[in-house]
Design a protein around this motif. Structure first.
Motif, PDB file in Angstrom:
ATOM      1  N   LEU A   4      -6.690  19.288  19.481  1.00 39.09           N
ATOM      2  CA  LEU A   4      -5.283  19.000  19.224  1.00 39.09           C
ATOM      3  C   LEU A   4      -4.687  18.162  20.347  1.00 39.09           C
ATOM      4  CD1 LEU A   4      -3.790  22.325  17.829  1.00 39.09           C
ATOM      5  CD2 LEU A   4      -4.382  20.261  16.567  1.00 39.09           C
ATOM      6  N   PRO A   5      -3.885  17.144  20.006  1.00 38.98           N
ATOM      7  CA  PRO A   5      -3.213  16.366  21.048  1.00 38.98           C
ATOM      8  C   PRO A   5      -2.106  17.192  21.696  1.00 38.98           C
ATOM      9  CG  PRO A   5      -2.387  15.737  18.894  1.00 38.98           C
ATOM     10  CD  PRO A   5      -3.519  16.696  18.654  1.00 38.98           C
ATOM     11  N   GLU A   6      -1.663  16.762  22.857  1.00 37.75           N
ATOM     12  CA  GLU A   6      -0.566  17.457  23.528  1.00 37.75           C
ATOM     13  C   GLU A   6       0.727  17.275  22.725  1.00 37.75           C
ATOM     14  OE1 GLU A   6       1.839  17.480  27.808  1.00 37.75           O
ATOM     15  OE2 GLU A   6       0.237  16.021  27.422  1.00 37.75           O
ATOM     16  N   VAL A   7       1.423  18.373  22.480  1.00 37.99           N
ATOM     17  CA  VAL A   7       2.674  18.334  21.728  1.00 37.99           C
ATOM     18  C   VAL A   7       3.817  18.564  22.707  1.00 37.99           C
ATOM     19  CG1 VAL A   7       4.026  19.373  19.876  1.00 37.99           C
ATOM     20  CG2 VAL A   7       1.532  19.172  19.644  1.00 37.99           C
ATOM     21  N   LYS A   8       4.605  17.537  22.937  1.00 35.89           N
ATOM     22  CA  LYS A   8       5.694  17.642  23.906  1.00 35.89           C
ATOM     23  C   LYS A   8       6.966  18.176  23.281  1.00 35.89           C
ATOM     24  CE  LYS A   8       3.938  13.877  26.811  1.00 35.89           C
ATOM     25  NZ  LYS A   8       4.226  12.546  27.417  1.00 35.89           N
ATOM     26  N   TYR A  15       2.880  14.248  10.323  1.00 35.50           N
ATOM     27  CA  TYR A  15       1.587  13.927   9.721  1.00 35.50           C
ATOM     28  C   TYR A  15       1.275  12.442   9.933  1.00 35.50           C
ATOM     29  CZ  TYR A  15       1.826  18.401   7.196  1.00 35.50           C
ATOM     30  OH  TYR A  15       1.888  19.723   6.864  1.00 35.50           O
ATOM     31  N   GLY A  16      -0.009  12.118   9.911  1.00 41.39           N
ATOM     32  CA  GLY A  16      -0.415  10.717   9.920  1.00 41.39           C
ATOM     33  C   GLY A  16      -0.609  10.123  11.295  1.00 41.39           C
ATOM     34  N   ARG A  17      -0.543  10.950  12.362  1.00 39.67           N
ATOM     35  CA  ARG A  17      -0.708  10.415  13.714  1.00 39.67           C
ATOM     36  C   ARG A  17      -2.027  10.827  14.351  1.00 39.67           C
ATOM     37  NH1 ARG A  17       5.388  11.760  16.100  1.00 39.67           N
ATOM     38  NH2 ARG A  17       6.545  10.509  14.570  1.00 39.67           N
ATOM     39  N   ASP A  18      -2.519  11.990  13.970  1.00 32.86           N
ATOM     40  CA  ASP A  18      -3.764  12.496  14.533  1.00 32.86           C
ATOM     41  C   ASP A  18      -4.463  13.344  13.471  1.00 32.86           C
ATOM     42  OD1 ASP A  18      -5.166  13.228  17.442  1.00 32.86           O
ATOM     43  OD2 ASP A  18      -5.315  14.843  15.969  1.00 32.86           O
ATOM     44  N   PRO A  19      -5.714  13.040  13.127  1.00 30.36           N
ATOM     45  CA  PRO A  19      -6.384  13.771  12.036  1.00 30.36           C
ATOM     46  C   PRO A  19      -6.553  15.253  12.328  1.00 30.36           C
ATOM     47  CG  PRO A  19      -7.938  12.375  13.227  1.00 30.36           C
ATOM     48  CD  PRO A  19      -6.575  11.994  13.705  1.00 30.36           C
ATOM     49  N   TYR A  20      -6.791  15.604  13.603  1.00 29.95           N
ATOM     50  CA  TYR A  20      -6.982  17.010  13.944  1.00 29.95           C
ATOM     51  C   TYR A  20      -5.664  17.773  13.852  1.00 29.95           C
ATOM     52  CZ  TYR A  20     -11.442  15.275  15.620  1.00 29.95           C
ATOM     53  OH  TYR A  20     -12.669  14.673  15.687  1.00 29.95           O
ATOM     54  N   LEU A  21      -4.586  17.120  14.236  1.00 27.40           N
ATOM     55  CA  LEU A  21      -3.272  17.757  14.112  1.00 27.40           C
ATOM     56  C   LEU A  21      -2.893  17.907  12.643  1.00 27.40           C
ATOM     57  CD1 LEU A  21      -0.730  18.889  15.441  1.00 27.40           C
ATOM     58  CD2 LEU A  21       0.197  16.555  15.506  1.00 27.40           C
ATOM     59  N   ASP A  22      -3.177  16.877  11.836  1.00 28.25           N
ATOM     60  CA  ASP A  22      -2.922  16.974  10.395  1.00 28.25           C
ATOM     61  C   ASP A  22      -3.658  18.172   9.804  1.00 28.25           C
ATOM     62  OD1 ASP A  22      -1.401  14.737  10.563  1.00 28.25           O
ATOM     63  OD2 ASP A  22      -2.673  13.467   9.312  1.00 28.25           O
TER      64      ASP A  22
END
Length: 588
Positions: A4-8, A15-22
């Motif tokens: 997962l990317p860092e969520v600030k 949705y649509g920015r990072d496949p793992y976050l999606d």
């Protein structure tokens, strides 16, 4: 979860920015049984959600506080999350222990609930309030109880009602302020007195001891402390929203407890006196002390307080019917459609429309306060939230609506309709026939812009072809922020005016002509389409037939009316259809 990317910021989740976050967000939604596509009969569509929350394209919304979602995003059992789960379990067990049950049945229910609870501890993706909803559902279904707190809530209301007839209550409400009120106008003095009354009623509605303690009798110093309680920004906030210049507002009021609801209804009466309309939103079914829509049937005290109110049982009321009901009644009572803490995904269409038609939402209780104030998301209406914490401190917060939200009030929509009607009258004065053209706009997913181009192309063609005909093209009257509810309301005023000579519905031939004029081949998705594929047009055909009965000279042109009525009601807030059920024919 390492991928997962860092969520600030929770508000930046999309949705649509990072496949793992999606993938995580979709898993989160399905794990909490909130995904619309999986259970469209239970979960609100994105369009309905946008009635409540300001959401940009692709933005993600979770029905919990930022703090809670931040813990869940860690995809591991944090100490904070474990404490929330344990508090949920303790509250359930306390409920089960205090309800008379057969010992065998009690053990079975606890065992069933423990399986669900332990599974959640192993995979901590579930919002604790959703877990509570599931555990309560197990308890209610296994015990065959509809409302285990029915008698408890009746007792709370009876105690609150008894307190209202004491000298202490009269002193609390009627005592003059210790300081002299200064004012330049008598109207200002009236408002200061109104503010004082509101403050005391809001205070009483959160003073749980009044209904939780039998024969409640506080000491004089405690009463004085409550009367003189200092609420930051209360007076200024109330003045800004409900001051002497603001009258005739619509208020959605969301209470949180039996007993307290009687004082909430006194607050409602104070709003009525100032010329406001109120929609009271109760729970659909059991959720601890929260009053539910059906309580009035078994509680004579609550029934007396709701005497004269208009109760709406329809969970899918139309915008027109809701506004008609509000015009005729000062107090309208609805269900929010849920048996859990405020959850935008599970609220009813009626609640969503009530929220959208209101000018301000007043939400009482820590659960409502946390869901609305402690969320970085912005909402479509101004929110006043208040509650009393365990230390006795009353919290009162104002959260203004998102500045990005364009509100088209009932008055605005009526004025727009009247302007169009004046143009129709002018056309008649000039010897023109008036035609309204109903066409597909968004009934084909992903084709809205194409549909508008097709519509505009054909209307332009008709205007060059038909002499002395004034053609109304709905696409030319759209304004930013208008949804299907707004448009249907505005156009119905125009359509029922008796000023239409011709009502034309889009045909297959119309669409074919448009693509030919555009110099394009007809895409497969458009082949064979006409106005009967639009639930909006279906609604308009129903109106057209009713108008024709009143004005027989009006001509209806287009597909056979019978072909329209396979469609369902247009979806809330949608420019496209609630999908038509597919019927399969088994071949022998």
């Amino acid at each position: 979860m390492n991928n997962l990317p860092e969520v600030k910021s929770i508000a930046d989740l999309a949705y649509g920015r990072d496949p793992y976050l999606d993938a995580w967000l979709l898993h989160f939604m399905t794990k909490n049984n909130l995904e619309h596509l999986i259970a469209p009969d239970k979960n609100a569509s994105l369009d309905q959600l946008r009635f409540l929350v300001d959401m940009q394209e692709g933005q993600f919304f979770a029905p919990c506080t930022d703090w809670m979602l931040d813990n869940l995003l860690k995809s591991e059992m944090t100490a904070e999350l474990r404490n929330e789960y344990r508090a949920t379990w303790r509250r359930l067990v306390l409920l089960i222990r205090h309800i008379p049950l057969d010992p065998y049945l009690r053990r079975k229910i606890v065992a069933l609930c423990r399986y669900k609870f332990q599974n959640t501890l192993r995979y901590p993706f579930v919002i604790p309030s959703r877990l509570m909803k599931w555990l309560l559902t197990i308890f209610l279904s296994q015990s065959a109880l509809q409302d285990p707190y029915q008698e408890r809530k009746k007792t709370f209301n009876a105690r609150a009602h008894k307190f209202m007839h004491t000298a202490l209550f009269k002193r609390f409400i009627s005592a003059c302020p210790s300081s002299t009120m200064g004012c330049k106008r008598i109207q200002d003095l009236r408002w200061q007195l109104d503010i004082l009354e509101f403050k005391r009623l809001f205070c009483l509605s959160t003073w749980n001891a009044i209904w939780e303690i039998e024969d409640f009798s506080p000491q004089p110093d405690e009463v004085d402390r409550e009367i003189g309680r200092d609420w930051t920004d209360f007076e200024q906030t109330m003045t800004d929203i409900f001051g002497t210049q603001n009258r005739g507002m619509k208020i959605l009021y969301v209470p949180n407890s039996a007993g307290g609801i009687l004082f909430d209804l006194m607050i409602v009466q104070a709003f009525h006196r100032l010329g406001h309309k109120v929609i009271l939103a109760l729970k659909e079914g059991f959720y601890y002390d929260y009053p539910i829509f059906w309580d009035y049937e078994n509680d004579p005290v609550l029934s007396e307080f709701l005497n004269g109110a208009r109760l709406i049982e329809d969970s899918n009321i139309s915008k027109n019917d809701l506004l008609d009901t509000l015009r005729a009644n000062d107090l309208v009572v609805i269900s929010d459609g849920t048996r859990e803490r405020l959850n935008m995904y599970r609220t009813s269409v009626t609640f969503a429309r009530a929220w959208k038609e209101s000018d301000v939402v007043i939400a009482k209780g820590s659960g409502n306060y946390h869901r609305l104030v402690y969320s970085s998301h912005q909402f479509t209406r101004d929110i006043l939230a208040f509650y009393r914490d365990e230390d006795g401190t009353v919290h009162f917060s104002y959260k203004p609506k998102s500045p990005k939200v364009d509100i088209h009030s009932e008055k605005d929509l009526v004025l727009k309709a009247e302007r169009i009607k004046r143009r129709m009258l002018k056309a008649h004065d000039n010897g023109q026939k008036v035609m309204f053209y109903s066409a597909i706009v968004g009934s084909i997913p992903g084709q809205t812009q194409t549909a508008i181009t097709v519509l505009n192309t054909f209307v332009h063609y008709l205007r060059t072809k038909l002499e002395k005909t004034y053609i109304i093209n709905p696409a030319e009257h759209f304004e930013s922020g208008m949804d299907a509810d707004d448009l249907m309301y505005m156009w119905e005023i125009v359509q029922r005016s008796g000023l239409l000579d011709i009502w034309r519905f889009q045909t297959v031939e119309d669409i074919e002509t448009s693509f030919e004029l555009m110099g394009e081949k007809i895409p497969p998705i458009w082949a064979g389409k006409d106005a009967t594929y639009s639930t909006g047009c279906t609604k308009e055909m129903q109106i057209a037939l009713e108008v024709q009965q009143k004005y027989p000279e009006m001509q209806i042109i287009g597909p056979n009316p019978e072909r329209f009525f396979r469609r369902r009601e247009y979806g809330i807030g949608k420019f496209f259809d609630a999908s038509m059920e597919r019927r399969f024919v088994r071949r022998s």
